[in-house]
Design a protein around this motif. Structure first.
Motif, mmCIF file in Angstrom:
data_model
loop_
_atom_site.group_PDB
_atom_site.id
_atom_site.type_symbol
_atom_site.label_atom_id
_atom_site.label_comp_id
_atom_site.label_asym_id
_atom_site.label_seq_id
_atom_site.Cartn_x
_atom_site.Cartn_y
_atom_site.Cartn_z
ATOM 1 N N MET A 1 -0.789 -1.401 -7.045
ATOM 2 C CA MET A 1 -0.583 -2.207 -5.837
ATOM 3 C C MET A 1 0.437 -1.497 -4.943
ATOM 4 N N GLU A 2 0.036 -1.117 -3.763
ATOM 5 C CA GLU A 2 0.886 -0.370 -2.852
ATOM 6 C C GLU A 2 1.527 -1.297 -1.820
ATOM 7 N N ILE A 3 2.717 -0.899 -1.352
ATOM 8 C CA ILE A 3 3.403 -1.662 -0.316
ATOM 9 C C ILE A 3 2.531 -1.754 0.938
ATOM 10 N N ARG A 4 1.872 -0.657 1.263
ATOM 11 C CA ARG A 4 1.017 -0.619 2.447
ATOM 12 C C ARG A 4 -0.076 -1.682 2.371
ATOM 13 N N VAL A 5 -0.678 -1.843 1.193
ATOM 14 C CA VAL A 5 -1.752 -2.818 1.022
ATOM 15 C C VAL A 5 -1.218 -4.241 1.145
ATOM 16 N N LEU A 6 -0.006 -4.473 0.630
ATOM 17 C CA LEU A 6 0.608 -5.795 0.769
ATOM 18 C C LEU A 6 0.875 -6.113 2.237
ATOM 19 N N GLN B 1 -10.043 -2.447 1.360
ATOM 20 C CA GLN B 1 -8.710 -2.537 0.738
ATOM 21 C C GLN B 1 -8.490 -3.919 0.140
ATOM 22 N N MET B 2 -8.919 -4.973 0.853
ATOM 23 C CA MET B 2 -8.710 -6.334 0.344
ATOM 24 C C MET B 2 -9.612 -6.620 -0.851
ATOM 25 N N ILE C 1 8.688 -8.899 -1.553
ATOM 26 C CA ILE C 1 8.662 -7.464 -1.858
ATOM 27 C C ILE C 1 8.890 -6.647 -0.589
ATOM 28 N N ILE C 2 8.228 -7.025 0.496
ATOM 29 C CA ILE C 2 8.394 -6.311 1.770
ATOM 30 C C ILE C 2 9.832 -6.432 2.261
#
Length: 294
Positions: free
Chosen positions: A1-6, A35-36, A71-72
């Protein structure tokens, strides 16, 4: 799970549309949809309900949104701290606490620090003890301010001067307003407005010599201001700290302390073994100095 995807996920949740989110993010709609889909496959959960006009979150999607935002926020906080010059006293300090007149001491230190270090920015979160503890534990707060009764064994802390007096907020023309203090017997069968914190209910249970069910609790709250409006409208008697709601000659409300008296101490706490930012460490030093002069 990447920050970008979140971040992609949060944008879709905000825009309620994959096409609009793709425009905001400057990526193609098929790429974002893929991506989703991969994110849902990773969790093996459906995160979205895809309607004709808008996208809404499932129960699992709402839960992920909460964690993703935290997280962000933590990632952005770390980036700001690590990008600063070593000797530069700037950045952010996050403080959480309940509503109380005792917070004035903390606000005084914040005001003083702003004058000395104008590049330091403060973020104040108001909430009940559980809300503050959750954010403190997750790293979203540097400091949490708690009132007795509270278990602070998992934190480092020190006690601030003064105590808060618990009492009843009521209308000035109420029959109970003629009493200088309010006993458990006077509140029997009266509609009570009370904090929804279990630890506060336990404290009140000790005060009335039994449990909170002996009180006729009609409404619960996490912060008192809206409940004060309910008291003004004749909706009950609010149990709260003194001096949170400003009362003067023009006020329609009054405050009466409890009898026997209930007085709660106030503490500022932080995570054990926590490595403070330079600005947070400076704030704590200034607060301790202010306490020693009180």
């Amino acid at each position: 799970m990447e920050i970008r995807v979140l971040q992609y996920f949060l944008t879709i949740a905000r825009e309620e549309s994959i096409s609009k989110a793709a425009e905001v993010l400057h990526i193609t709609q098929p790429t974002l949809s893929r991506q989703m889909k991969e994110l849902e496959d990773e969790f093996q959960k459906q995160l979205f309900i895809r309607g004709n006009r808008k996208i809404t979150l499932t129960k699992d999607g709402i839960l992920l949104k909460q964690y993703a935002q935290e997280i962000i926020n933590l990632t952005q906080k770390a980036e700001r701290e690590l990008s600063k010059e070593q000797d530069d006293l700037s950045g952010d300090i996050y403080i959480g606490g309940g509503e109380s007149a005792s917070m004035r001491l903390v606000m005084r230190v914040i005001a003083s620090m702003q004058k000395i270090y104008p590049q330091v920015h403060f973020h104040i979160f108001s909430g009940n003890a559980q809300d503050v503890a959750d954010k403190l534990d997750s790293g979203l707060l540097d400091f949490g301010i708690f009132f007795d009764p509270v278990n602070l064994s998992q934190y480092d802390y020190f006690t601030l001067p003064g105590k808060e007096t618990m009492g009843v907020l009521m209308k000035k023309d109420d029959p109970l307003a003629k009493y200088e203090a309010i006993t458990p017997q006077l509140l029997k069968d009266k509609p009570i407005i009370l904090s929804d914190q279990n630890i506060v209910k336990n404290e009140l249970a000790g005060w009335i010599g039994g449990n909170e069910r002996k009180l006729n609790i009609k409404v619960t709250y996490n912060l008192i201001n809206n409940s004060a409006l309910l008291v003004e409208e004749g909706g009950g008697y609010a149990l709260t700290f003194e001096n949170i709601i400003h009362l003067d000659e023009k006020s329609t409300l009054c405050f009466r302390p409890l009898l026997p008296r209930l007085e709660d101490g106030i503490h500022i706490a932080w995570k054990k073994y926590h490595v403070f930012s330079k600005q947070a460490e400076t704030f704590l030093e200034l607060l301790k100095k202010e306490v020693n002069h009180v």
